[in-house]
Scaffold this motif. Sequence first.
Motif, mmCIF file in Angstrom:
data_model
loop_
_atom_site.group_PDB
_atom_site.id
_atom_site.type_symbol
_atom_site.label_atom_id
_atom_site.label_comp_id
_atom_site.label_asym_id
_atom_site.label_seq_id
_atom_site.Cartn_x
_atom_site.Cartn_y
_atom_site.Cartn_z
ATOM 1 N N GLN A 204 -27.718 -23.974 14.189
ATOM 2 C CA GLN A 204 -27.096 -23.555 13.238
ATOM 3 C C GLN A 204 -25.679 -23.381 13.838
ATOM 4 N N GLY A 206 -24.045 -25.860 15.530
ATOM 5 C CA GLY A 206 -23.629 -27.197 15.635
ATOM 6 C C GLY A 206 -23.166 -27.713 17.045
ATOM 7 N N ARG A 208 -23.300 -29.726 20.096
ATOM 8 C CA ARG A 208 -23.877 -31.131 20.726
ATOM 9 C C ARG A 208 -24.216 -30.893 22.276
ATOM 10 N N GLN A 243 -15.572 -28.318 17.440
ATOM 11 C CA GLN A 243 -16.773 -29.214 17.699
ATOM 12 C C GLN A 243 -17.263 -29.152 19.070
#
Length: 337
Positions: A204, A206, A208, A243
């Motif tokens: 949820q 995101g 990586r 990110q």
Amino acid sequence: MNRRRYWKNRIPFLLTNLVCMAALTVFLLVCGNSISAVLLILVVWAVVLLTGLFLTYWKRKRQMQKLLDIAGQLSECYLISEVMELPEQAEDQVYYQLLKMAGKSMLEQIGEVRRERLEYKEYIEQWIHEIKTPITAMKLLCENHRTVWTKELLQELEKTNRFTEQALYYARSEHTEKDYSVREMSLSQVVHQAIADNKYLLLQSGVRLEVEEMEDTVYSDEKWVRFILNQLIANAVKYRSGQPVLRISARRQQDQVVLVVEDNGIGISPADLPRVFEKGFTGQNGRMVQQSTGIGLYLCKRLCNKLDIGITAESSGQGTAIFLAFHINCLIHEVQG
């Protein structure tokens, strides 16, 4: 014992002796005694008086210093009355009885507090075990009826489960020796178990994942190490960047295997870095993230100390790396080899 205070307390006694000496001098002179005889008597009186006072001071100082030394060696100073000798003087015996009474009262109070703490701890542990049942049931219901909202619910259930685990481990962290089992464990296996514990949170958010191959085995308690990794993963998600990336790797370093949990999040300010393992410390980032409690890393540090795992943190202003250093038992590895 303070010398100045000792002599200050003796001033009334000295003044009484001076008055008596003056009265005796007048009496002896009136009776026709020579001045030299009177002076001799006064000198002898003064020498005996001062000698007695100095000897009393020296003896009392030794007694008091002995008591201070005994008290300094005790971990519980309120037990001083149990190890000190019965004083000879009547006044000191009164103080001795007062110390005995105070020590007894303190022991009773400590016993009551310990009983209350034990009862509270047992209640918390029981409540946590009970609450896990409905959490597990809700997880199964959500996994069997997959929808958009159940995915969000699963993430919240993971948070709830993590908070209950945190409370349980906090309650047990004081006496970890009663609940751990040190065995050979695979770092790769325990890392993947921790990732599975937080899969919905990671999906949820995101994040990586970059997990390197780890073939090292170490000796520790798998359950406690898994809990520590859960806290580190949750922190990486909580303080993530736009990110987010989470890297987990391991490397050999002299007689240690170092597990590295690294993220590219908002990092830790240099001023906060030395205090991140303190209880309740949230720092600059904690003021930005309302869910911060300052308990997670404190628990990690406390459990690592119990399990003899080194834990350190590094941050360059962006991203944070946590290092878990496991000692290699060379003797066991040689026997196995």
